[in-house]
Design a protein around this motif. Structure first.
Motif, mmCIF file in Angstrom:
data_model
loop_
_atom_site.group_PDB
_atom_site.id
_atom_site.type_symbol
_atom_site.label_atom_id
_atom_site.label_comp_id
_atom_site.label_asym_id
_atom_site.label_seq_id
_atom_site.Cartn_x
_atom_site.Cartn_y
_atom_site.Cartn_z
ATOM 1 N N ASP A 30 47.536 44.609 36.835
ATOM 2 C CA ASP A 30 47.434 44.039 35.485
ATOM 3 C C ASP A 30 46.093 43.324 35.298
ATOM 4 O O ASP A 30 45.474 43.424 34.240
ATOM 5 C CB ASP A 30 48.584 43.075 35.198
ATOM 6 C CG ASP A 30 49.937 43.771 35.155
ATOM 7 O OD1 ASP A 30 50.009 45.013 35.307
ATOM 8 O OD2 ASP A 30 50.944 43.057 34.980
ATOM 9 N N ILE A 33 43.466 45.898 34.759
ATOM 10 C CA ILE A 33 43.548 46.453 33.407
ATOM 11 C C ILE A 33 42.943 45.477 32.401
ATOM 12 O O ILE A 33 42.259 45.884 31.462
ATOM 13 C CB ILE A 33 45.000 46.836 33.062
ATOM 14 C CG1 ILE A 33 45.383 48.074 33.880
ATOM 15 C CG2 ILE A 33 45.174 47.088 31.567
ATOM 16 C CD1 ILE A 33 46.847 48.438 33.844
ATOM 17 N N LEU A 34 43.161 44.181 32.615
ATOM 18 C CA LEU A 34 42.521 43.176 31.757
ATOM 19 C C LEU A 34 41.006 43.321 31.817
ATOM 20 O O LEU A 34 40.333 43.335 30.780
ATOM 21 C CB LEU A 34 42.933 41.763 32.175
ATOM 22 C CG LEU A 34 42.165 40.620 31.508
ATOM 23 C CD1 LEU A 34 42.433 40.587 30.007
ATOM 24 C CD2 LEU A 34 42.526 39.294 32.152
ATOM 25 N N CYS A 85 45.930 45.902 26.816
ATOM 26 C CA CYS A 85 46.693 45.701 28.063
ATOM 27 C C CYS A 85 48.142 46.118 27.882
ATOM 28 O O CYS A 85 48.720 46.783 28.755
ATOM 29 C CB CYS A 85 46.609 44.244 28.513
ATOM 30 S SG CYS A 85 44.969 43.737 29.047
#
Length: 134
Positions: A30, A33-34, A85
């Motif tokens: 995550d 992806i940010l 996101c």
């Protein structure tokens, strides 16, 4: 009339580093992806985002008091990145981890403030949790 543009809570310290702590408590994917979202949508913030990830503090709780100009600028930057996101990550099975948008947003406030350190006057204030008896 206040001379500050924004008031934030006392920062949370992560001596392992913000990115490492995020990966331990949430998901390194995550976080990555940010960074990808920032690279694609607001690439000028990527260096600051990487610095925050390697740093030891962030302003938590998605809590701040700010002037309208700050809120407008922050929200215009924040929400397209969070939408990116959400599209890439989707839903999580674990209800706690499914709050990842909020967890990412906490770190994003620090990225935004650090990037704009010369643009806004920031003060740090303590927060208090209020409990009531039933």
């Amino acid at each position: 009339r206040s001379c500050y543009d924004v008031a934030v809570t006392v920062p949370i310290l992560n001596f392992a580093g913000v990115k490492q702590q995020y990966a331990k408590n949430h998901s390194e994917d995550d976080w990555n992806i940010l960074l990808q979202a920032i690279q694609e949508i607001s690439p000028q913030y990527l260096h600051t985002a990487m610095e925050v990830g390697q740093g030891i503090y962030y302003y938590a709780y998605n809590m701040f008091i700010a002037k309208r100009e700050f809120i407008d600028a922050y929200c215009n930057w924040l929400f397209p990145i969070l939408e990116y996101c959400e599209q890439k990550i989707g839903d999580k099975q674990d209800p706690y981890q499914n709050r990842y948008i909020g967890f990412l947003a906490e770190r994003m406030l620090t990225i935004f403030l650090n990037y704009h350190k010369d643009d806004y006057e920031v003060c740090i204030v303590d927060k208090h949790f209020v409990e009531t008896e039933n």
